[in-house]
Design a protein around this motif. Structure first.
Motif, PDB file in Angstrom:
ATOM      1  N   LEU A 277       0.956  -1.236   0.008  1.00  0.00           N
ATOM      2  CA  LEU A 277      -0.065  -0.056  -0.098  1.00  0.00           C
ATOM      3  C   LEU A 277       0.964   1.140   0.000  1.00  0.00           C
ATOM      4  O   LEU A 277       0.551   2.188  -0.810  1.00  0.00           O
ATOM      5  CB  LEU A 277      -1.033  -0.080   1.251  1.00  0.00           C
ATOM      6  CG  LEU A 277      -1.934  -1.022   1.202  1.00  0.00           C
ATOM      7  CD1 LEU A 277      -2.826  -1.270   2.291  1.00  0.00           C
ATOM      8  CD2 LEU A 277      -2.944  -0.806  -0.041  1.00  0.00           C
ATOM      9  N   GLU A 278       1.992   1.245   0.619  1.00  0.00           N
ATOM     10  CA  GLU A 278       2.939   2.368   0.756  1.00  0.00           C
ATOM     11  C   GLU A 278       3.370   2.496  -0.720  1.00  0.00           C
ATOM     12  O   GLU A 278       3.518   3.799  -1.241  1.00  0.00           O
ATOM     13  CB  GLU A 278       4.046   2.242   1.677  1.00  0.00           C
ATOM     14  CG  GLU A 278       3.688   2.286   3.143  1.00  0.00           C
ATOM     15  CD  GLU A 278       4.898   1.950   4.039  1.00  0.00           C
ATOM     16  OE1 GLU A 278       6.032   1.597   3.287  1.00  0.00           O
ATOM     17  OE2 GLU A 278       4.841   1.387   5.424  1.00  0.00           O
ATOM     18  N   LEU A 279       3.755   1.463  -1.537  1.00  0.00           N
ATOM     19  CA  LEU A 279       4.261   1.649  -2.691  1.00  0.00           C
ATOM     20  C   LEU A 279       3.230   2.040  -3.897  1.00  0.00           C
ATOM     21  O   LEU A 279       3.344   2.747  -4.649  1.00  0.00           O
ATOM     22  CB  LEU A 279       4.838   0.331  -3.239  1.00  0.00           C
ATOM     23  CG  LEU A 279       6.064  -0.229  -2.594  1.00  0.00           C
ATOM     24  CD1 LEU A 279       6.806  -1.584  -2.972  1.00  0.00           C
ATOM     25  CD2 LEU A 279       7.215   0.786  -2.845  1.00  0.00           C
ATOM     26  N   GLN A 280       1.844   1.689  -3.571  1.00  0.00           N
ATOM     27  CA  GLN A 280       0.609   1.937  -4.313  1.00  0.00           C
ATOM     28  C   GLN A 280       0.528   3.786  -4.226  1.00  0.00           C
ATOM     29  O   GLN A 280       0.498   4.384  -5.370  1.00  0.00           O
ATOM     30  CB  GLN A 280      -0.454   1.461  -3.787  1.00  0.00           C
ATOM     31  CG  GLN A 280      -1.670   1.914  -4.749  1.00  0.00           C
ATOM     32  CD  GLN A 280      -2.884   0.982  -4.227  1.00  0.00           C
ATOM     33  OE1 GLN A 280      -3.292   1.258  -3.297  1.00  0.00           O
ATOM     34  NE2 GLN A 280      -3.661   0.475  -5.195  1.00  0.00           N
ATOM     35  N   GLN A 281       0.995   4.090  -3.063  1.00  0.00           N
ATOM     36  CA  GLN A 281       0.698   5.450  -2.857  1.00  0.00           C
ATOM     37  C   GLN A 281       1.882   6.391  -3.644  1.00  0.00           C
ATOM     38  O   GLN A 281       1.814   7.491  -3.753  1.00  0.00           O
ATOM     39  CB  GLN A 281       0.740   5.869  -1.368  1.00  0.00           C
ATOM     40  CG  GLN A 281      -0.452   5.665  -0.745  1.00  0.00           C
ATOM     41  CD  GLN A 281      -0.222   5.724   0.757  1.00  0.00           C
ATOM     42  OE1 GLN A 281       0.743   6.295   1.295  1.00  0.00           O
ATOM     43  NE2 GLN A 281      -1.416   5.382   1.541  1.00  0.00           N
ATOM     44  N   LYS A 282       3.020   5.666  -3.846  1.00  0.00           N
ATOM     45  CA  LYS A 282       4.039   6.372  -4.654  1.00  0.00           C
ATOM     46  C   LYS A 282       3.847   5.986  -6.169  1.00  0.00           C
ATOM     47  O   LYS A 282       5.137   6.297  -6.855  1.00  0.00           O
ATOM     48  CB  LYS A 282       5.461   5.801  -4.155  1.00  0.00           C
ATOM     49  CG  LYS A 282       5.678   6.071  -2.421  1.00  0.00           C
ATOM     50  CD  LYS A 282       5.621   7.613  -2.323  1.00  0.00           C
ATOM     51  CE  LYS A 282       5.939   7.812  -0.962  1.00  0.00           C
ATOM     52  NZ  LYS A 282       5.871   9.280  -0.581  1.00  0.00           N
ATOM     53  N   GLY A 283       3.048   5.323  -6.534  1.00  0.00           N
ATOM     54  CA  GLY A 283       2.597   5.477  -8.044  1.00  0.00           C
ATOM     55  C   GLY A 283       2.875   4.193  -8.376  1.00  0.00           C
ATOM     56  O   GLY A 283       2.702   3.860  -9.783  1.00  0.00           O
ATOM     57  N   TYR A 284       3.071   2.987  -8.069  1.00  0.00           N
ATOM     58  CA  TYR A 284       3.307   1.617  -8.370  1.00  0.00           C
ATOM     59  C   TYR A 284       2.035   0.992  -8.394  1.00  0.00           C
ATOM     60  O   TYR A 284       1.048   1.176  -7.784  1.00  0.00           O
ATOM     61  CB  TYR A 284       4.292   0.846  -7.232  1.00  0.00           C
ATOM     62  CG  TYR A 284       5.717   1.160  -7.250  1.00  0.00           C
ATOM     63  CD1 TYR A 284       6.484   0.529  -8.068  1.00  0.00           C
ATOM     64  CD2 TYR A 284       6.199   2.104  -6.337  1.00  0.00           C
ATOM     65  CE1 TYR A 284       8.138   0.891  -8.288  1.00  0.00           C
ATOM     66  CE2 TYR A 284       7.595   2.492  -6.353  1.00  0.00           C
ATOM     67  CZ  TYR A 284       8.419   2.087  -7.147  1.00  0.00           C
ATOM     68  OH  TYR A 284       9.629   2.320  -7.474  1.00  0.00           O
ATOM     69  N   GLU A 285       1.998   0.062  -9.223  1.00  0.00           N
ATOM     70  CA  GLU A 285       0.705  -0.682  -9.463  1.00  0.00           C
ATOM     71  C   GLU A 285       0.548  -2.158  -8.595  1.00  0.00           C
ATOM     72  O   GLU A 285       1.799  -2.731  -8.768  1.00  0.00           O
ATOM     73  CB  GLU A 285       0.612  -1.049 -11.050  1.00  0.00           C
ATOM     74  CG  GLU A 285      -0.736  -1.953 -11.475  1.00  0.00           C
ATOM     75  CD  GLU A 285      -0.537  -2.157 -12.811  1.00  0.00           C
ATOM     76  OE1 GLU A 285      -0.193  -3.397 -13.237  1.00  0.00           O
ATOM     77  OE2 GLU A 285      -0.967  -1.253 -13.735  1.00  0.00           O
ATOM     78  N   ILE A 286      -0.359  -2.251  -7.863  1.00  0.00           N
ATOM     79  CA  ILE A 286      -0.251  -3.424  -6.912  1.00  0.00           C
ATOM     80  C   ILE A 286      -1.355  -4.400  -7.254  1.00  0.00           C
ATOM     81  O   ILE A 286      -2.385  -4.082  -7.704  1.00  0.00           O
ATOM     82  CB  ILE A 286      -0.238  -3.052  -5.545  1.00  0.00           C
ATOM     83  CG1 ILE A 286      -1.609  -2.594  -5.120  1.00  0.00           C
ATOM     84  CG2 ILE A 286       1.111  -2.080  -5.190  1.00  0.00           C
ATOM     85  CD1 ILE A 286      -1.886  -2.319  -3.598  1.00  0.00           C
TER      86      ILE A 286
END
Length: 285
Positions: free
Chosen positions: A96-105
């Motif tokens: 979820l942290e990476l999703q907030q930084k623009g990554y697709e999960i």
């Protein structure tokens, strides 16, 4: 450029012996047990510990204090080396942290770990676990059995049991070959990995064994559990006894994923996990 190598005993200090993650893939034991079967390589530098899995052509989440710096470094490495940039088994918090930084999960349900409270696996309280208590009681009434710690002189007998009795009727596919190799690797590296285990004998016949690991007071991992199902209730018994003997002071027990196998999923859910450690696939959009 990051330089990856196959993990060995010398790499043990690179892995923290504390439960930063509930997912079992982020511990030294996982890398050692499965490195040959799925092609695990690692790289450690000042930024992070990186883990790559050749079989799935993917990385695990970098183990780092500065996760975004590590992700940038990994992306750069992938571009320069022509390696696919994809992460698997990323725990939900970090995903979820990476999703907030623009990554697709993407959530991968088949890889979610089942997390249990140790005291519930020992005491089997409540109506939802009544059937497990019944299995244990029936086994105790029906069989004369002995429980003992799994020690080195017993390793050959365990391998014989798992290669004959447990394997009987199963197709010798890659997954089973890999698991047999991983069990032998566990025995070969028992002290290095800090493993513990028990076995159960009924009338001097080896009927079940369990191999696990205590990470710290918060987390333990059950790596392997094998039983002779001709003895009714054997899995309920070996599960409870192993937890009672070695894991009573641990808060959570990770019994790994179900890999989408319906029967395994049903069995794991029947023990009422306290939570699921959800895992995600992470890519660049």
């Amino acid at each position: 450029m990051l330089e990856f190598h196959t993990p060995s005993a010398e790499d043990k200090p690179l892995f923290e012996k504390k439960s930063k993650f509930l997912a079992y893939e982020y511990y030294f034991s996982y890398c050692m047990l499965w490195k040959d079967s799925i092609g695990i390589t690692i790289c450690k530098n000042d930024t992070a510990l990186y883990i790559h899995i050749q079989e799935d052509d993917c990385f695990l989440l970098p183990i780092a204090e500065d996760l975004l710096k590590a992700m940038d470094e990994l992306e750069t490495y992938c571009k320069e080396s022509g390696t696919r940039f994809q992460l698997e088994c990323v725990p939900s918090k970090e995903a979820l942290e990476l999703q907030q930084k623009g990554y697709e999960i993407e959530h991968v349900r088949n890889l979610d770990d089942y997390i249990y409270e140790s005291q519930k696996l020992i005491k089997l309280p409540g109506k939802h676990l009544q059937s497990k208590r019944n299995h244990v009681s029936q086994f105790e009434r029906k069989y004369t059995y002995v429980v003992q710690p799994l020690t080195k002189e017993l390793f050959p007998e365990c391998m014989k049991m798992v290669s004959t009795t447990w394997l009987n009727g199963k197709e010798m596919n890659k997954e089973i070959k890999d698991e047999l190799h991983a069990i032998q690797t566990a025995f070969d590296n028992w002290d290095l990995l800090g493993l513990v285990g028990i076995l159960i004998c009924v009338d001097h016949h080896l009927t079940a064994f369990t191999i696990g690991e205590v990470i710290d007071e918060k987390l333990a991992i059950v790596h392997f559990e094998k039983g002779d199902v001709s003895y009714s209730g054997i899995y309920s018994v070996v599960n409870q006894l192993f937890c009672s003997m070695y894991l009573s002071d641990v808060q959570y027990i990770n019994r790994q994923e179900d890999v989408g196998v319906e029967g395994l999923r049903k069995a794991k859910l029947s023990y009422q996990p306290v939570m699921m450690e959800e895992k995600y696939r992470v890519r660049k959009p």
